[in-house]
Design a protein around this motif. Structure first.
Motif, PDB file in Angstrom:
ATOM      1  N   VAL A  36      32.590  15.403  18.761  1.00  0.00           N
ATOM      2  CA  VAL A  36      33.746  14.972  17.961  1.00  0.00           C
ATOM      3  C   VAL A  36      33.641  13.468  17.762  1.00  0.00           C
ATOM      4  N   GLY A  37      33.412  13.057  16.532  1.00  0.00           N
ATOM      5  CA  GLY A  37      33.253  11.643  16.216  1.00  0.00           C
ATOM      6  C   GLY A  37      31.967  11.407  15.451  1.00  0.00           C
ATOM      7  N   GLY A  38      32.082  10.820  14.257  1.00  0.00           N
ATOM      8  CA  GLY A  38      30.913  10.630  13.401  1.00  0.00           C
ATOM      9  C   GLY A  38      30.458   9.197  13.287  1.00  0.00           C
ATOM     10  N   GLY A  39      30.705   8.407  14.336  1.00  0.00           N
ATOM     11  CA  GLY A  39      30.177   7.049  14.366  1.00  0.00           C
ATOM     12  C   GLY A  39      28.817   7.019  15.029  1.00  0.00           C
ATOM     13  N   ILE A  40      28.423   5.829  15.450  1.00  0.00           N
ATOM     14  CA  ILE A  40      27.093   5.670  16.035  1.00  0.00           C
ATOM     15  C   ILE A  40      26.951   6.480  17.323  1.00  0.00           C
ATOM     16  N   THR A  41      28.019   6.555  18.132  1.00  0.00           N
ATOM     17  CA  THR A  41      27.949   7.316  19.380  1.00  0.00           C
ATOM     18  C   THR A  41      27.814   8.808  19.107  1.00  0.00           C
ATOM     19  N   GLY A  42      28.589   9.316  18.161  1.00  0.00           N
ATOM     20  CA  GLY A  42      28.497  10.726  17.816  1.00  0.00           C
ATOM     21  C   GLY A  42      27.132  11.101  17.274  1.00  0.00           C
ATOM     22  N   ALA A  43      26.558  10.214  16.457  1.00  0.00           N
ATOM     23  CA  ALA A  43      25.223  10.466  15.914  1.00  0.00           C
ATOM     24  C   ALA A  43      24.188  10.514  17.027  1.00  0.00           C
ATOM     25  N   LEU A  44      24.298   9.593  17.974  1.00  0.00           N
ATOM     26  CA  LEU A  44      23.359   9.552  19.096  1.00  0.00           C
ATOM     27  C   LEU A  44      23.488  10.796  19.967  1.00  0.00           C
ATOM     28  N   CYS A  45      24.715  11.205  20.254  1.00  0.00           N
ATOM     29  CA  CYS A  45      24.913  12.412  21.065  1.00  0.00           C
ATOM     30  C   CYS A  45      24.314  13.633  20.368  1.00  0.00           C
ATOM     31  N   SER A  46      24.552  13.750  19.080  1.00  0.00           N
ATOM     32  CA  SER A  46      24.016  14.888  18.339  1.00  0.00           C
ATOM     33  C   SER A  46      22.492  14.871  18.358  1.00  0.00           C
ATOM     34  N   ASN A  63      35.140   9.878   7.210  1.00  0.00           N
ATOM     35  CA  ASN A  63      33.747   9.845   6.768  1.00  0.00           C
ATOM     36  C   ASN A  63      32.890   9.245   7.872  1.00  0.00           C
ATOM     37  N   VAL A  64      31.642   9.677   7.953  1.00  0.00           N
ATOM     38  CA  VAL A  64      30.778   9.182   9.026  1.00  0.00           C
ATOM     39  C   VAL A  64      30.517   7.688   8.857  1.00  0.00           C
ATOM     40  N   ALA A  65      30.286   7.033   9.994  1.00  0.00           N
ATOM     41  CA  ALA A  65      29.918   5.609  10.050  1.00  0.00           C
ATOM     42  C   ALA A  65      31.016   4.676   9.564  1.00  0.00           C
ATOM     43  N   THR A  66      32.276   5.130   9.638  1.00  0.00           N
ATOM     44  CA  THR A  66      33.393   4.221   9.382  1.00  0.00           C
ATOM     45  C   THR A  66      33.977   3.824  10.738  1.00  0.00           C
ATOM     46  N   GLY A  67      35.176   3.313  10.764  1.00  0.00           N
ATOM     47  CA  GLY A  67      35.763   2.921  12.042  1.00  0.00           C
ATOM     48  C   GLY A  67      35.002   1.774  12.688  1.00  0.00           C
ATOM     49  N   SER A  68      34.940   1.779  14.014  1.00  0.00           N
ATOM     50  CA  SER A  68      34.364   0.658  14.751  1.00  0.00           C
ATOM     51  C   SER A  68      32.877   0.494  14.488  1.00  0.00           C
ATOM     52  N   THR A  69      32.181   1.565  14.087  1.00  0.00           N
ATOM     53  CA  THR A  69      30.755   1.437  13.752  1.00  0.00           C
ATOM     54  C   THR A  69      30.546   0.429  12.633  1.00  0.00           C
ATOM     55  N   SER A  70      31.455   0.396  11.675  1.00  0.00           N
ATOM     56  CA  SER A  70      31.271  -0.463  10.501  1.00  0.00           C
ATOM     57  C   SER A  70      31.433  -1.943  10.821  1.00  0.00           C
ATOM     58  N   ILE A  71      32.078  -2.269  11.942  1.00  0.00           N
ATOM     59  CA  ILE A  71      32.286  -3.680  12.271  1.00  0.00           C
ATOM     60  C   ILE A  71      31.494  -4.126  13.485  1.00  0.00           C
ATOM     61  N   SER A  72      30.668  -3.237  14.037  1.00  0.00           N
ATOM     62  CA  SER A  72      29.823  -3.649  15.157  1.00  0.00           C
ATOM     63  C   SER A  72      28.869  -4.748  14.706  1.00  0.00           C
ATOM     64  N   THR A  73      28.804  -5.837  15.460  1.00  0.00           N
ATOM     65  CA  THR A  73      27.880  -6.913  15.121  1.00  0.00           C
ATOM     66  C   THR A  73      26.467  -6.564  15.552  1.00  0.00           C
ATOM     67  N   SER A  74      26.352  -5.621  16.493  1.00  0.00           N
ATOM     68  CA  SER A  74      25.061  -5.083  16.927  1.00  0.00           C
ATOM     69  C   SER A  74      24.115  -6.150  17.455  1.00  0.00           C
ATOM     70  N   LEU A  75      24.624  -6.988  18.339  1.00  0.00           N
ATOM     71  CA  LEU A  75      23.760  -7.781  19.196  1.00  0.00           C
ATOM     72  C   LEU A  75      23.416  -6.883  20.379  1.00  0.00           C
ATOM     73  N   LEU A  76      22.215  -6.393  20.400  1.00  0.00           N
ATOM     74  CA  LEU A  76      21.800  -5.427  21.410  1.00  0.00           C
ATOM     75  C   LEU A  76      21.128  -6.183  22.550  1.00  0.00           C
ATOM     76  N   GLN A  77      21.867  -6.384  23.651  1.00  0.00           N
ATOM     77  CA  GLN A  77      21.379  -7.194  24.756  1.00  0.00           C
ATOM     78  C   GLN A  77      21.593  -6.479  26.085  1.00  0.00           C
ATOM     79  N   TYR A  78      20.738  -6.783  27.051  1.00  0.00           N
ATOM     80  CA  TYR A  78      20.928  -6.174  28.367  1.00  0.00           C
ATOM     81  C   TYR A  78      22.009  -6.878  29.174  1.00  0.00           C
TER      82      TYR A  78
END
Length: 404
Positions: A36-46, A63-78
């Motif tokens: 349940v959820g069509g953002g980045i997390t839902g896509a990854l789980c699927s 619609n998929v990839a709306t919500g918080s996915t659309s505003i993620s700055t996506s600095l991917l850091q450990y």
């Protein structure tokens, strides 16, 4: 809920020329797992459930990839949002370092996924800078450096002696420079292309399909939609971000509003060493990254969640702070602001997510990438849950358990 999450016009969706649309669920279905959820997390789980050969369907109420996915700055850091010295107020050092390794594992896993599935998403590895211009915080960053170095991370401590080897135009009292310690991508492009990849593999994707209630049984769950369809499944994966009220009343995190501005393209920037990802050691912190078309994204200046009737005036003040900060760091550049937007961000006391089975309802599982590294947490969470379905329990689930 969409207006609750996103305000303004996010930058990342503008890069997409053609967006796939998916049908609304119009019949009853039966699958092993419903995400349940069509953002980045839902896509990854699927993706990970499908990879394990488990029948899975993804359901998104808008619609998929709306919500918080659309505003993620996506600095991917450990690294996490807070420094080790601060995190030790709510956790112990071995757990914190395990969390750093957990995030690093997520970055490696995401890199492999993008290559394996050939996902076009503007992915690029980067060095990272965490810095302060406050000499009173130098001890915090020295300690940060020492613990990371001892744990095997490829880092260098920046001070007045070592800074001469780096090209930065803004004042730095001290810093931790992580070689190849992060990455960036377009989260909306990634999500759309990953979902298309899944749909091409016959994974059912349903948009504009809202789950309004459910019934939980010993061995299965029945979900009911707003247009009177039902979905029967063995497990439900809640990947709805901050909209979890249907499944639980538990308060997992504190809600903040985070702000972003995106500049017009800037041809050349002096004083930005190797286009690294930049984050300040402040509270609230500020972060910066570049884009493929040479824009600068600067974000942060978080506030406690702002009600809608106050949002506009508060947001303009925060946008101005970000703009002034950018000018102070790079005084030689000339730019205008093309995009301004803000949205909800969830912070946890230990900077970690909540991933795992519900305490009471054993067939409801959560993948909530709250905390510091939402995307990387979701990558790990999706993989761990898909393995858990097959009876493999990851030791990292102790980091993310719902009852911690």
């Amino acid at each position: 809920m969409k207006n609750f999450i996103v305000r303004g016009t996010p930058y990342f969706p503008q890069e997409l020329k053609n967006i796939n649309k998916y049908k609304k669920l119009d019949n009853d279905i039966n699958v092993d797992v419903v995400v349940v959820g069509g953002g980045i997390t839902g896509a990854l789980c699927s993706y990970y459930f499908n990879k394990e050969g488990i029948s899975v369907a993804l359901v998104e109420k808008e619609n998929v990839a709306t919500g918080s996915t659309s505003i993620s700055t996506s600095l991917l850091q450990y690294e996490l949002d807070e420094q080790i010295a601060d995190l030790e107020k709510n956790s112990d050092l071995p757990t914190i370092l395990k969390a750093y390794k957990f995030s690093e594992k997520g970055l490696k896993e995401l890199t492999a996924l993008i290559k394996e599935a050939n996902i076009d998403c503007n992915f690029k590895k980067h060095d990272c800078l965490l810095y302060t211009d406050d000499k009173n915080k130098s001890d915090i960053l020295q300690y940060e450096y020492e613990q990371r170095k001892h744990e095997g991370f490829n880092v260098k401590f920046l001070d007045k002696n070592t800074l001469k080897d780096f090209k930065f135009s803004f004042p730095i009292e001290s810093g931790v420079y992580s070689y190849n310690g992060g990455a960036e991508f377009n989260p909306v492009k990634f999500t759309h292309n990953l979902i298309k990849y899944l749909n091409d593999k016959d994974v059912p994707i349903y948009e504009n399909t809202e789950i309004i209630d459910y019934s939980h049984f010993d061995d299965y769950v029945i979900l009911n939609t707003s247009n009177n369809q039902s979905i029967t499944c063995k497990k439900v994966i809640v990947a709805t971000g901050y909209d979890i009220s249907l499944f639980t009343s538990k308060k997992f995190a504190t809600m903040y509003t985070s702000y972003n501005i995106v500049t017009t393209p800037v041809d050349k920037i002096n004083g930005w060493n190797n286009n690294c990802l930049i984050k300040t050691c402040e509270n609230p912190y500020t972060y910066l990254r570049r884009t493929l078309d040479n824009r600068i994204i600067i974000g942060g200046e978080d506030t406690r969640f702002i009600p809608e009737f106050l949002e506009s005036s508060v947001a303009e003040m925060q946008y101005k702070k970000l703009k002034d900060k950018l000018y102070s760091m790079f005084p030689d550049i000339s730019f205008d602001i093309d995009y301004k937007y803000n949205g909800t961000f969830a912070s946890t006391s230990d900077n970690l997510p909540f991933i795992g089975p519900d305490i009471k309802n054993k067939n409801i599982w959560y993948c909530l990438g709250y905390g510091a590294n939402g995307t990387l947490f979701s990558v790990n969470g999706a993989k761990m849950l898909s393995k858990l379905y097959k009876g493999e329990v990851s030791e990292d689930l102790s980091l993310t358990s719902l009852d911690r």
